[in-house]
Scaffold this motif. Structure first.
Motif, PDB file in Angstrom:
ATOM      1  N   CYS A 247      30.082 -99.422  29.233  1.00  0.00           N
ATOM      2  CA  CYS A 247      31.170 -98.672  28.618  1.00  0.00           C
ATOM      3  C   CYS A 247      32.477 -98.859  29.385  1.00  0.00           C
ATOM      4  N   PRO A 248      33.614 -98.675  28.720  1.00  0.00           N
ATOM      5  CA  PRO A 248      34.906 -98.749  29.410  1.00  0.00           C
ATOM      6  C   PRO A 248      34.987 -97.725  30.536  1.00  0.00           C
ATOM      7  N   ARG A 249      35.779 -98.049  31.541  1.00  0.00           N
ATOM      8  CA  ARG A 249      35.905 -97.133  32.681  1.00  0.00           C
ATOM      9  C   ARG A 249      36.535 -95.815  32.286  1.00  0.00           C
ATOM     10  N   THR A 250      37.486 -95.870  31.383  1.00  0.00           N
ATOM     11  CA  THR A 250      38.119 -94.654  30.887  1.00  0.00           C
ATOM     12  C   THR A 250      37.667 -94.406  29.463  1.00  0.00           C
ATOM     13  N   PRO A 251      37.433 -93.155  29.092  1.00  0.00           N
ATOM     14  CA  PRO A 251      36.963 -92.861  27.733  1.00  0.00           C
ATOM     15  C   PRO A 251      37.963 -93.331  26.682  1.00  0.00           C
ATOM     16  N   LEU A 252      37.439 -93.647  25.530  1.00  0.00           N
ATOM     17  CA  LEU A 252      38.266 -94.124  24.426  1.00  0.00           C
ATOM     18  C   LEU A 252      39.185 -93.004  23.936  1.00  0.00           C
ATOM     19  N   MET A 253      40.496 -93.263  23.943  1.00  0.00           N
ATOM     20  CA  MET A 253      41.466 -92.272  23.489  1.00  0.00           C
ATOM     21  C   MET A 253      42.416 -92.876  22.455  1.00  0.00           C
ATOM     22  N   CYS A 254      41.881 -93.762  21.623  1.00  0.00           N
ATOM     23  CA  CYS A 254      42.642 -94.352  20.531  1.00  0.00           C
ATOM     24  C   CYS A 254      41.766 -94.353  19.289  1.00  0.00           C
ATOM     25  N   LEU A 255      42.376 -94.556  18.129  1.00  0.00           N
ATOM     26  CA  LEU A 255      41.651 -94.525  16.869  1.00  0.00           C
ATOM     27  C   LEU A 255      41.435 -95.945  16.360  1.00  0.00           C
ATOM     28  N   VAL A 256      40.203 -96.218  15.941  1.00  0.00           N
ATOM     29  CA  VAL A 256      39.852 -97.548  15.447  1.00  0.00           C
ATOM     30  C   VAL A 256      40.495 -97.755  14.074  1.00  0.00           C
ATOM     31  N   PRO A 257      41.152 -98.896  13.869  1.00  0.00           N
ATOM     32  CA  PRO A 257      41.825 -99.119  12.581  1.00  0.00           C
ATOM     33  C   PRO A 257      40.841 -99.326  11.442  1.00  0.00           C
ATOM     34  N   LEU A 258      41.338 -99.244  10.207  1.00  0.00           N
ATOM     35  CA  LEU A 258      40.544 -99.525   9.022  1.00  0.00           C
ATOM     36  C   LEU A 258      40.464-101.037   8.819  1.00  0.00           C
ATOM     37  N   PRO A 259      39.529-101.513   7.991  1.00  0.00           N
ATOM     38  CA  PRO A 259      39.468-102.950   7.696  1.00  0.00           C
ATOM     39  C   PRO A 259      40.795-103.459   7.136  1.00  0.00           C
ATOM     40  N   HIS A 260      41.020-104.753   7.298  1.00  0.00           N
ATOM     41  CA  HIS A 260      42.301-105.346   6.903  1.00  0.00           C
ATOM     42  C   HIS A 260      42.618-105.099   5.431  1.00  0.00           C
TER      43      HIS A 260
END
Length: 716
Positions: A247-260
């Motif tokens: 896992c990344p060292r820092t927790p995920l704090m962004c939102l995954v985009p939608l499909p193109h």
């Protein structure tokens, strides 16, 4: 200042009346301050285990941030209102006595605690992200439970009473601890607390925090799986998948985009079984895969799945029937209920077995080839993603009735046979390992024969299918330990007695054989009842059958009285459900009539009840919610979290990252139902609003509440 002047004047010889007046004023001030503190630190109530009295939603519009706080203050008014509507329950009346328990001496302790809390808050000012939790005086057993949960170093020994809560009157709900060793754990925690005298804060969100979001700029873009995908800055990476969970060292704090090409509402079940929207599962290598295989076809905007088409040329039904002919004891849907499909190369296998009442969990193995776990989930079949290299899979031992590997190219014999020994660990005694290969090499065949013989797997059948052009071998795991003693060479050796076969989280695979359970007190010692009897039949090793029954009855009441008709959810659009903190699988049982499947997640810090869930013919896995879950984005229709956040305590560095993960794995238009303490739900509601989730309902009573929200298509 006025009081101080009166006191100074009282010291002067101006008469008795001045002194009496000063004493009177000070007394009134003391009573006023006492009343303020007493009301603000209201006594801690028992966790509200049920909201089944909510038959109608409070509101289907977004609420003001103060909504939960206002309702929690009403308390008794809400309770009377629910009773007046005919929707009252034993839980509503059961919570009332706790509001009257803290009087006299307890009130003094409570006042001191509140004063100490306010002093701490003044010291921390607004820089503290997680406020200090309140604690009240309760009966000794509940106090020990809370102590154990709060002591640092004991977070992974949480007893069942922290998960299965006790009513105020100690009667109607689950009232006993689940594990026999809980009392010992509590005593250890009590000793540790006395030594350390450290009070640990819970994972409460900062109510004053504001959130602004951005899209993740990951290499995997809209298919980002944080603990699976490699994300590095600069340079080219030959592989974009981890060979082990990392896992990344820092927790995920962004939102995954939608499909193109955007995201469309998934087709409802059972229509999704035959076709799905192609753009929802768009993958760089999927188009090339479709051209080479006939079990999935592109038709306009859809990806379709012709019936009886599969990787096997004779068709999936011919393949399954040939297996039953080879081993008649394999009765799909009766003797065999829970199956693990290694590789997830063809979801038609899970689709065909589902028609036979077999619940198949597909395990997507991450590599540079196209991964079809996302396709399986979009169709509405259980699937997870996990590396399969050196660490154990997140499942308990002795739980799968059968394990299947189609077109198997996994080098089972490499590294001392660790991979096959892992299959042996999770396969039920007497269970079946079904392997089909298209091109067998002599060297691999001999190595596999030697390895399976060393672990005493019996070859029940071996058949080269001319129609399907595959060779199928069916092995059976032994049912007892006697055969292990007959081996000339004790390689691999038996595992040591202190080696826990159910310890899996970041635990390396072992090159040893776990002894087969022999006592009735061990899970896996006996084959479970035929399906569907096993759902309500509990073997002798389940020593808390009453609790399992009570848990099932509880969730049946909640689902039937509240979830189905009281939350505004269109259940025809719900197929993939996750219970983020499952105990006995009661929610999955209650939803069994809704044509959904439930992934029962047992947190790694919680009591190990996952074997019971599998014993009932359900599926689940272990997980640490401080990390990302092993699934593609947008794969679940509904997430259910019953007191998940309040039980995590201080385990996670950033509790907000759990909400970010919930947003990642929930489909647009999907739902979340969160039941927890009001002090958690209030800021949690604001976090969801910052992500543009629509708050469909909030309800609070006696410091416990429920929040229902729906995800939108919004992306920053």
């Amino acid at each position: 200042m006025a009081i101080a002047r009166l006191v100074r004047q009282a010291k002067r010889p101006h008469g008795l009346w001045v002194k009496m007046a000063a004493v009177t004023v000070m007394g009134l001030c003391f009573i006023f301050v006492w009343g303020v503190f007493s009301s603000s630190s209201s006594s801690v109530t028992s966790q509200r285990e049920s909201f089944e009295d909510i038959a109608e939603p409070v509101s289907f519009s977004s609420h003001k941030p103060q909504k939960l706080r206002d309702e929690s203050k009403k308390g008794g008014e809400s309770e009377k209102k629910s009773k007046g509507n005919g929707n009252g329950s034993s839980h509503s009346s059961a919570t009332r006595p706790h509001s009257e328990q803290h009087k006299g001496k307890d009130s003094k302790k409570e006042k001191k605690h509140v004063q100490h809390k306010e002093d701490k808050e003044r010291e921390n000012h607004q820089g503290s992200e997680e406020p200090q939790p309140q604690h009240g005086q309760e009966e000794k057993e509940k106090e020990n439970e809370n102590v154990k949960e709060e002591v640092e170093g004991e977070e992974e020994k949480v007893d069942h009473e922290s998960d299965v809560d006790v009513d105020a009157d100690g009667g109607s709900d689950l009232t006993e601890s689940v594990d026999k060793d809980d009392s010992e754990v509590v005593e250890d925690a009590e000793e540790l607390r006395k030594k350390s005298k450290v009070k640990v804060k819970g994972p409460l969100f900062d109510p004053n925090a504001s959130y602004s979001w951005k899209l993740c700029s990951s290499r995997s873009k809209h298919n980002y799986i944080p603990c699976i995908d490699i994300e590095v800055g600069g340079g080219k990476v030959t592989s974009y998948r981890h060979t082990e969970r990392s896992c990344p060292r820092t927790p995920l704090m962004c939102l995954v985009p939608l499909p193109h090409e955007g995201y469309g509402s998934p087709l409802p079940w059972p229509e999704s079984k035959l076709k799905i929207l192609y753009k929802n599962v768009a993958h760089p290598k999927l188009a090339a895969y479709i051209k080479r295989h006939n079990w999935l076809m592109e038709s306009e905007e859809y990806l379709t799945f012709p019936q009886n088409q599969s990787e096997f040329k004779g068709g999936i039904h011919h393949y399954l029937e040939s297996i039953e002919e080879m081993v008649p004891d394999i009765e799909w849907g009766k003797n065999i209920r829970v199956v693990l499909d290694i590789g997830c190369t063809d979801s038609s296998f899970a689709a065909a077995l589902l028609d036979k009442d077999v619940l198949t969990l597909s395990l997507g193995l991450k590599n540079d080839l196209v991964d079809l776990a996302q396709v399986a989930l979009e169709r509405g079949f259980p699937a997870v993603i996990s590396p399969f290299n050196r660490r154990r899979l997140p499942f308990p031992s002795q739980v799968f009735d059968a394990i299947h590997c189609a077109g198997c190219s996994i080098p089972w014999h490499s590294n001392g046979g660790k991979l096959l020994l892992e299959m042996n660990r999770i396969l039920r005694p007497g269970g079946y390992f079904i392997m089909s290969t298209k091109h067998d090499s002599i060297e691999e065949e001999e190595a596999m024969t030697t390895l399976t013989a060393s672990i005493c797997w019996n070859v029940l059948a071996h058949k080269s299918d001319d129609v399907g052009e595959v060779g199928v071998k069916i092995y059976q795991k032994p049912e007892g330990n006697d055969i292990y003693e007959l081996r000339r060479k004790k390689i691999p050796p038996l595992c040591k007695e202190n080696e826990n076969p159910d310890a899996v989280w970041y635990v390396p695979m072992k090159t040893c054989l776990h002894p087969i359970p022999s006592g009735i007190e061990q899970h896996g010692a006996e084959w479970p009842e035929e399906w569907p009897k096993r759902l309500e039949t509990y073997p002798d090793w389940v020593n808390n059958k009453e609790k399992v029954v009570a848990d099932t009855n509880h969730w049946n009441a909640v689902v039937n009285k509240s979830y189905i008709s009281g939350l505004g959810i269109n259940w025809t659009s719900i197929r993939n459900v996750m219970d983020m903190k499952s105990i006995y699988g009661g929610l999955a049982v209650a939803l069994s009539q809704q044509k959904v499947w439930v992934m029962n997640v047992v947190p790694v810090h919680a009591p190990d009840t996952l074997p019971i869930i599998f014993e009932r013919g359900l599926v689940g896995m272990y997980h640490d919610w401080c990390e990302s879950f092993g699934t593609y984005p947008r794969t679940y229709d509904l997430l259910h979290a019953d007191h998940l956040f309040s039980r995590l305590k201080n385990r996670c560095k950033q509790p907000v990252s759990i909400v970010v993960e919930m947003d990642r794995i929930t489909r647009p238009g999907g739902w979340t139902i969160i039941r927890d303490k009001v002090e958690i739900l209030n800021p949690l509601e604001e976090i969801l609003k910052s992500m543009q989730w629509e708050i469909r309902m909030t309800f609070a009573q006696e410091k416990e509440g429920i929040l229902c929200a729906q995800k939108t298509l919004w992306r920053p």
